[in-house]
Design a protein around this motif. Structure first.
Motif, PDB file in Angstrom:
ATOM      1  N   ALA A  45     -20.287 113.198 -41.249  1.00 35.53           N
ATOM      2  CA  ALA A  45     -18.651 113.038 -40.241  1.00 35.53           C
ATOM      3  C   ALA A  45     -19.531 111.864 -38.726  1.00 35.53           C
ATOM      4  O   ALA A  45     -18.002 111.001 -38.849  1.00 35.53           O
ATOM      5  CB  ALA A  45     -19.112 114.186 -38.860  1.00 35.53           C
ATOM      6  N   TYR A  46     -20.566 111.936 -39.105  1.00 36.85           N
ATOM      7  CA  TYR A  46     -20.839 110.394 -38.156  1.00 36.85           C
ATOM      8  C   TYR A  46     -20.724 109.366 -38.883  1.00 36.85           C
ATOM      9  O   TYR A  46     -20.232 107.810 -38.249  1.00 36.85           O
ATOM     10  CB  TYR A  46     -22.317 111.029 -37.550  1.00 36.85           C
ATOM     11  N   CYS A  47     -21.067 109.382 -40.299  1.00 33.49           N
ATOM     12  CA  CYS A  47     -20.296 107.997 -41.057  1.00 33.49           C
ATOM     13  C   CYS A  47     -18.677 107.594 -40.978  1.00 33.49           C
ATOM     14  O   CYS A  47     -18.096 106.843 -41.079  1.00 33.49           O
ATOM     15  CB  CYS A  47     -20.723 108.332 -42.470  1.00 33.49           C
ATOM     16  N   THR A  48     -18.017 108.650 -41.344  1.00 29.91           N
ATOM     17  CA  THR A  48     -16.929 109.017 -41.571  1.00 29.91           C
ATOM     18  C   THR A  48     -15.945 107.993 -40.105  1.00 29.91           C
ATOM     19  O   THR A  48     -15.658 107.378 -39.936  1.00 29.91           O
ATOM     20  CB  THR A  48     -15.774 110.840 -40.977  1.00 29.91           C
ATOM     21  N   LEU A  49     -17.132 108.734 -38.967  1.00 27.31           N
ATOM     22  CA  LEU A  49     -16.476 108.046 -37.501  1.00 27.31           C
ATOM     23  C   LEU A  49     -16.668 106.499 -37.145  1.00 27.31           C
ATOM     24  O   LEU A  49     -16.602 105.392 -36.349  1.00 27.31           O
ATOM     25  CB  LEU A  49     -17.350 108.756 -36.759  1.00 27.31           C
ATOM     26  N   ASP A  50     -18.373 106.627 -37.539  1.00 30.77           N
ATOM     27  CA  ASP A  50     -18.364 104.714 -37.691  1.00 30.77           C
ATOM     28  C   ASP A  50     -17.627 103.948 -38.111  1.00 30.77           C
ATOM     29  O   ASP A  50     -17.425 102.701 -38.047  1.00 30.77           O
ATOM     30  CB  ASP A  50     -20.306 104.591 -38.097  1.00 30.77           C
ATOM     31  N   ALA A  51     -17.382 104.346 -39.186  1.00 33.90           N
ATOM     32  CA  ALA A  51     -16.769 103.196 -40.248  1.00 33.90           C
ATOM     33  C   ALA A  51     -15.168 103.218 -39.465  1.00 33.90           C
ATOM     34  O   ALA A  51     -14.592 102.294 -39.549  1.00 33.90           O
ATOM     35  CB  ALA A  51     -16.331 103.628 -41.481  1.00 33.90           C
ATOM     36  N   TRP A  52     -14.569 104.447 -38.824  1.00 38.55           N
ATOM     37  CA  TRP A  52     -13.619 104.431 -38.614  1.00 38.55           C
ATOM     38  C   TRP A  52     -13.446 103.943 -37.126  1.00 38.55           C
ATOM     39  O   TRP A  52     -12.543 102.923 -36.826  1.00 38.55           O
ATOM     40  CB  TRP A  52     -12.908 105.586 -37.329  1.00 38.55           C
ATOM     41  N   PHE A  53     -14.681 103.656 -35.756  1.00 36.97           N
ATOM     42  CA  PHE A  53     -14.896 102.745 -34.894  1.00 36.97           C
ATOM     43  C   PHE A  53     -15.262 100.860 -35.189  1.00 36.97           C
ATOM     44  O   PHE A  53     -14.500  99.730 -34.645  1.00 36.97           O
ATOM     45  CB  PHE A  53     -15.913 103.095 -34.123  1.00 36.97           C
ATOM     46  N   GLU A  54     -15.019 101.190 -36.661  1.00 36.19           N
ATOM     47  CA  GLU A  54     -15.865  99.795 -37.255  1.00 36.19           C
ATOM     48  C   GLU A  54     -14.557  99.176 -38.305  1.00 36.19           C
ATOM     49  O   GLU A  54     -14.469  97.977 -38.708  1.00 36.19           O
ATOM     50  CB  GLU A  54     -16.366  99.562 -38.205  1.00 36.19           C
ATOM     51  N   ASN A  55     -13.451 100.043 -37.745  1.00 35.05           N
ATOM     52  CA  ASN A  55     -12.463  99.722 -38.454  1.00 35.05           C
ATOM     53  C   ASN A  55     -12.966  99.295 -40.742  1.00 35.05           C
ATOM     54  O   ASN A  55     -11.444  98.464 -40.470  1.00 35.05           O
ATOM     55  CB  ASN A  55     -11.347  98.321 -37.856  1.00 35.05           C
ATOM     56  N   LYS A  56     -13.120  99.729 -40.586  1.00 33.37           N
ATOM     57  CA  LYS A  56     -13.228  99.476 -42.116  1.00 33.37           C
ATOM     58  C   LYS A  56     -12.382 100.941 -43.012  1.00 33.37           C
ATOM     59  O   LYS A  56     -13.306 102.093 -42.866  1.00 33.37           O
ATOM     60  CB  LYS A  56     -15.233 100.129 -42.258  1.00 33.37           C
ATOM     61  N   SER A  57     -11.274 100.432 -43.072  1.00 32.19           N
ATOM     62  CA  SER A  57     -10.684 102.287 -43.334  1.00 32.19           C
ATOM     63  C   SER A  57     -10.325 102.105 -45.177  1.00 32.19           C
ATOM     64  O   SER A  57     -11.367 104.051 -44.476  1.00 32.19           O
ATOM     65  CB  SER A  57      -9.031 101.871 -43.425  1.00 32.19           C
TER      66      SER A  57
END
Length: 72
Positions: A45-57
């Motif tokens: 979930a943290y990896c998912t959020l990290d990708a979201w906040f870094e705009n890496k769709s």
């Protein structure tokens, strides 16, 4: 001691080049379970959020599917 998160690239490099996306995501879920144990879904979930906040769709979508596999 805190365990560091494996990157998507690291996880994918251990998979066969001819593997399907489903096989790769299942392997990522397996690695997460092996590495983080009972906390695998939280770590992903943290990896998912990290990708979201870094705009890496693309990375976000991959991690989200892995997260869903872990929550089943």
């Amino acid at each position: 001691m805190r365990k560091s998160r494996k990157s998507t690239a690291t996880l994918l490099s251990h998979s066969a080049a001819s593997a399907s996306p489903n096989e790769i995501e299942e392997k990522m879920a397996d690695y997460a379970r092996e590495f983080f144990g009972d906390e695998a879904s939280t770590a992903v979930a943290y990896c998912t959020l990290d990708a979201w906040f870094e705009n890496k769709s693309d990375e976000y979508n991959t991690w989200f599917r892995v997260f869903k596999r872990l929550r089943q």
